[in-house]
Design an enzyme around this catalytic site. Sequence first.
Site, PDB file in Angstrom:
ATOM      1  N   LYS A  96      50.074  43.519  38.446  1.00  0.00           N
ATOM      2  CA  LYS A  96      49.132  42.752  39.276  1.00  0.00           C
ATOM      3  C   LYS A  96      47.900  42.296  38.501  1.00  0.00           C
ATOM      4  CE  LYS A  96      51.077  42.909  43.419  1.00  0.00           C
ATOM      5  NZ  LYS A  96      51.548  41.655  44.044  1.00  0.00           N
ATOM      6  N   GLU A 118      43.794  40.360  49.626  1.00  0.00           N
ATOM      7  CA  GLU A 118      44.597  41.155  50.549  1.00  0.00           C
ATOM      8  C   GLU A 118      45.384  42.134  49.700  1.00  0.00           C
ATOM      9  OE1 GLU A 118      45.665  38.321  49.309  1.00  0.00           O
ATOM     10  OE2 GLU A 118      47.579  39.033  48.511  1.00  0.00           O
ATOM     11  N   SER A 386      57.523  47.337  37.248  1.00  0.00           N
ATOM     12  CA  SER A 386      56.302  46.586  37.553  1.00  0.00           C
ATOM     13  C   SER A 386      55.079  47.457  37.784  1.00  0.00           C
ATOM     14  CB  SER A 386      56.545  45.700  38.778  1.00  0.00           C
ATOM     15  OG  SER A 386      57.016  46.488  39.854  1.00  0.00           O
TER      16      SER A 386
END
Lengths: 404, 271
Positions: A96, A118, A386
Site C-alpha cells: 500500500k 478510507e 502483498s
Amino acid sequence: MSKFSDLTRLPDARGHFGPYGGRFVSETLSFALDDLEKTYMRLREDPGFQAEFDYDLAHYVGRPSPLYHAERWSKQLGGAQIWLKREDLNHTGAHKVNNTIGQALLAKMSGKPRVIAETGAGQHGVATATVAARLGLKCEVYMGAEDVQRQKLNVYRMRLLGANVIAVESGTRTLKDAMNEALRDWVTNVDDTFYIIGTVAGPHPYPMLVRDFNAVVGREARRQSLEEFGKLPDALIACVGGGSNAMGLFYPFVEDDDVAMYGVEAGGDGVETGRHAAPLASNAPRGVLHGNRTYLMSDEGGQVADTHSISAGLDYPGVGPEHALWKDVGRVQYVAANDDAVLEAFRELTRVEGIMPALESAHALAHAKVLAPTLRPDQNIVVNLSGRGDKDIMTVAKIDGLEF
Amino acid sequence: MNRIDERFAELKAQGRRALIPYITAGDPAPRYTVGFMHALVEAGADVIELGVPFSDPMADGPVIQKACERALKHGVRLTHLFEMVREFRQRDDQTPIVLMGYLNPIERIGLEAFAEQAAAAGVDGVLTVDMPPEEADEFGPILKQQGLASIFLVAPTTSQERAATICAHGEGYLYYVALKGVTGAATLNAADVAEHLAPLRGLTDLPLCVGFGIRDGASAAEVGKVADGVIVGSALVNRIAEHAERPEAIAGELKAILGEMRQALDALPAH
C-alpha cells in the site's frame, strides 16, 4: 506481437476501460478530479517527479523488495517453484505504501494541507498516516466500525502516527461505507483536502494513478525473474479486493501472453453460499459504485450486497474497473479462495517458511497450493506476498479460541 | 410538452417561483408515500422530487442516509416507486414528478426498461446524482425517447466550461447545489448563490432551481429572490424522521413546513 497490446493503452481519455471505469460522481467533485487528472498527466511525464518518487521508494520504503524462492514450500507442494514477491518487507508492511508515497507527492504539489483516506484492514490507513506524518499533513482516516474492532492494532498505529481515525457506523460498517464517508468528507472539504484512495477503484483518474504507482512491483518482479531463473514466470498470483496489489504485479506483464495470471478473490464461506466478496469469480452483475462502473455485488433492486471475508482488506463488493475488463477479455483468470483454505495457507507458510502473511495475501497463497502441483518443477510461479500478517494475529488467535 | 416544462411556463407567466420538495420513497414505510405526495401538493408543491432509496447514498448527509435505511428495511425498490407514481397519478395528473437517486438501481433493471416503466407510470424527469453529462451518452437519449427530462446538477465548483456542457445536456430545470457538501449540511449563503447563478443565466434558458441548505420560509425567500425555484429535502425528511413512530402526524407536519415556504415565496415581488 501480443494479443493484449491494446490493454496497455487504457484508460481512454474519459477514464474508461472498455465498458468499465469512468467518473460517476456528484458534480461538486468533478473539478477536483479534473484538476487531479491534469496535475497527474503532467507529472507522470516529468523526470523530476519520477526521480523523487523513485528516491522515496528506495530510501523510505526500502525497495526493491526481494523475490524469495520458497524452496521448502515448493518441494512440499510437489510441483512448480514458488517465488514470493516480498511486499511484506516494505516500510509499513504492505504494498500500500507504494501508492501513498506517490499520492502524497501529488498532494504536496497541489499544496493541500489535509489528506483523507478510507481503509479496510488498516494497511492503507497506516500507509497514508505514515506519509502524512512525514510531510506534516493533517490526516483523517475513515474506517468501518466493524473493521475498527477487528483491526485494533492498526487503529492504534494510525493514532500513534498522528492520524485521526473515524469509525464509520453507517451501512455495513466496513470498507465500502468508509469509502462513502471519505467521499462525503471530500465533497465538503474539497478546497483544502486531497483524497488518497487506496485501491485501483474510484473515479478516474484514481484507477490509473494507483495502478501506475504500484506497477513498480511488477517491473521489479519481471527483472528479478530474469535474474533469478532466467525467464519469465509461468504464472502470477495475487489476491484481489479492490485489486491494487494484483494490478501492480500484473500490469508490466500484460503483453507477455505466455505468463498466466490468477486474481484470487475472497471466497468467504464459499461463493455458492452467497457469503463472500468475490464479484468477479461469482460473475456479479455490472454496476456503479464509488465513481466507477465495474462488477458489483448487488441484489435485484440494485442495492449493494453485504460481503463476507475473513480479511477486512478484501471485504468489498466491487473491484477495480481494469480487472473487470481483464476478466472479460480473458487476460486474467479470477478465482476465489474460501476462508478455511486461506487460514490453512496462512498457517502453512508461517510454519514451513517462517513468513507470516497477511490474511489478504494468504488468499493468493491458497491458490498457489492449488496451482503448483499441476505444474512441473522447472516451472515458476510468482506470488505477490502483498502484506505481513502481524495485524492479523488477533483474528487468528480468536479462531484458535485465545483472547489477549 | 412535458409536465415539467408546462409547470415552469405557468410559473413564469405568473411571475412565481417553483417550490420543489424532496422526500425519500418508502420512508418511513411504503404505504404512506402517496399520501405524503398529495399533502405536499396541497401545501403548494410545484414539482415533487421522489428519492429512490439506495444502500450507498454518497452525496447525502445523515438525514437522507437514514431515510434510505428506513425505506430499505421495507425492501423498497424501483418497481414500488413506479406503483406509487401510478397511484398518485390517479388523483393528480398535473404535478410533475422527478425521480432522484443513484445510478446503480437503474442500471440493475436496465436503462431501457427503467425509462419505459418510469414513463408509463407517469414520471416526468430523472436526476441521477452520480451521473454527470459526460457519462450520460447512453442514458440521455433513452430517457429522451420516453419523453423523460434529464436533470443535472451544477455546483459551486463547476467551471464555466463544464457549466456550458451541463446546460447543453440539461432539460426540465438546472439543479444548483448551493453548498460544497452533502445534503442537509449547513445553511447556505444567498449572496454566494446569486453570484454563481448570474453567469448561468447567460448559458441557458432553463429554470435555475437551488437546493441544499434551505430549511425554512426565510431561507427559501432569500434564495427565491435570485432563483426560479427552491428545492427542499432534508428539512422535510427530518420531520418524517421525528415522527416515524407516529406516521399519521407526518402529512400535517410536511404541510406546515412547506406551506410556510410557499407563503414566503409568494410574498416576494413577481420575477
